[in-house]
Design an enzyme around this catalytic site. Structure first.
Site, short mmCIF file in Angstrom:
data_model
loop_
_atom_site.label_atom_id
_atom_site.label_comp_id
_atom_site.label_asym_id
_atom_site.label_seq_id
_atom_site.Cartn_x
_atom_site.Cartn_y
_atom_site.Cartn_z
N PRO A 163 -28.26 115.75 -35.13
CA PRO A 163 -27.54 114.47 -35.17
C PRO A 163 -27.53 113.81 -33.79
O PRO A 163 -27.25 114.47 -32.78
CB PRO A 163 -26.14 114.88 -35.60
CG PRO A 163 -26.32 116.16 -36.34
CD PRO A 163 -27.45 116.86 -35.64
N GLU A 164 -27.86 112.53 -33.76
CA GLU A 164 -27.85 111.76 -32.52
C GLU A 164 -26.71 110.75 -32.58
O GLU A 164 -25.86 110.82 -33.48
CB GLU A 164 -29.21 111.10 -32.32
CG GLU A 164 -30.36 112.10 -32.27
CD GLU A 164 -31.72 111.46 -32.06
OE1 GLU A 164 -31.80 110.40 -31.40
OE2 GLU A 164 -32.72 112.02 -32.56
#
Length: 275
Positions: free
Chosen positions: A2-3
């Site tokens: 996840p960014e």
């Protein structure tokens, strides 16, 4: 992993579920989640806390309590935070690492297939130093200008993609959105970061912000494990310009997208219009 857009999506969905709620019961089932601190001790410290705010810094979720304490959550590669009615939880889940029962009877469940995620409870006086030592400019903040980006890249001979991935300089940009930003800017991922001209830095600044905003609008990208708190998938993967599109035509010039490796990461780019 996840960014920034995925973590921001989680924050936005959880915020109305958590604000003002008291943590009635906390069960931490995986000691790796809080190491080197004892999970039972961390759980006991969290019980009774009331949520005052839910923020984000880079890839960190920041749960602020009325006491002033802060819980820092990093999802790492496969972490998920899901919100559910207490009675709807499955009896068995091999990847469930923690469950927080809220005072309205609902649960926040932390799942993590690869077990790299972390929960860290910190005191009010510690939070600023902790984040400042690990996280750089917030790329969607008003203060993050093209000039600030230029200062972060100045003098660096590392490939520009590697520079974008350095969390101490730019918070929240990972492999996906670095590729997408560089395509938008028309910059080859192997270009030395410190050699970009001012006009190229300005284009990259616009590209970073546009790629991240697109990801937030589409509620993140679901490639394997990422889920929103309601269990839904993101949609950004349907809008990628280069990431994961090797051999497909570039949306801008029609040239087939190519794949290489930069900073040890799979990297997709257009060999014709990124230079």
């Amino acid at each position: 992993m996840p960014e920034l857009p995925e973590v921001e999506t989680v924050r936005r969905q959880l915020e109305p579920k958590l604000l003002g709620r008291r943590l009635e019961r906390v069960e931490i089932q995986d000691p790796r989640l809080t190491r080197p601190f004892d999970p039972a001790g961390v759980a006991a410290d969290l019980e009774g806390e009331r949520v005052a705010a839910l923020d984000r810094r880079g890839k960190y979720l920041i749960v602020r309590f009325e006491s002033g304490r802060v819980l820092l959550i990093h999802l790492r590669m496969t972490g998920q935070l899901l919100h559910a009615n207490g009675d709807s939880l499955p009896a068995e889940d091999a990847h469930r690492r923690a469950v927080v029962r809220l005072d309205d009877g609902s649960d926040v469940v932390y799942r993590d297939v690869r077990r790299f995620g972390t929960w860290l409870l910190v005191e009010p006086e510690e939070i600023g130093t902790y984040l400042d030592d690990r996280v750089g400019h917030e790329p969607l903040a008003r203060a993050f200008t093209s000039k600030r980006l230029g200062e972060a890249l100045a003098g660096r001979q590392a490939p520009v993609k590697a520079a974008l991935l350095d969390q101490r300089r730019l918070a929240g940009v990972g492999n996906i959105y670095a590729d997408e930003a560089l395509w938008r800017a028309g910059i080859h991922p192997r270009r030395p970061a410190g050699e970009l001209a001012p006009a190229e830095i300005a284009a990259l600044h616009r590209g970073v912000r546009a790629a991240l905003r697109a990801g937030i609008t589409r509620q993140g990208a679901t490639l394997s494990d990422y889920r929103q708190p309601d269990g839904a998938s993101g949609r950004m993967q349907d809008e990628f310009k280069v990431y994961g599109r090797g051999g497909e035509p570039c949306d801008r010039c029609g040239t087939p997208i190519e794949k290489t490796r930069v900073a040890g990461r799979g990297t997709w780019y257009c060999p014709s219009c990124q230079y």
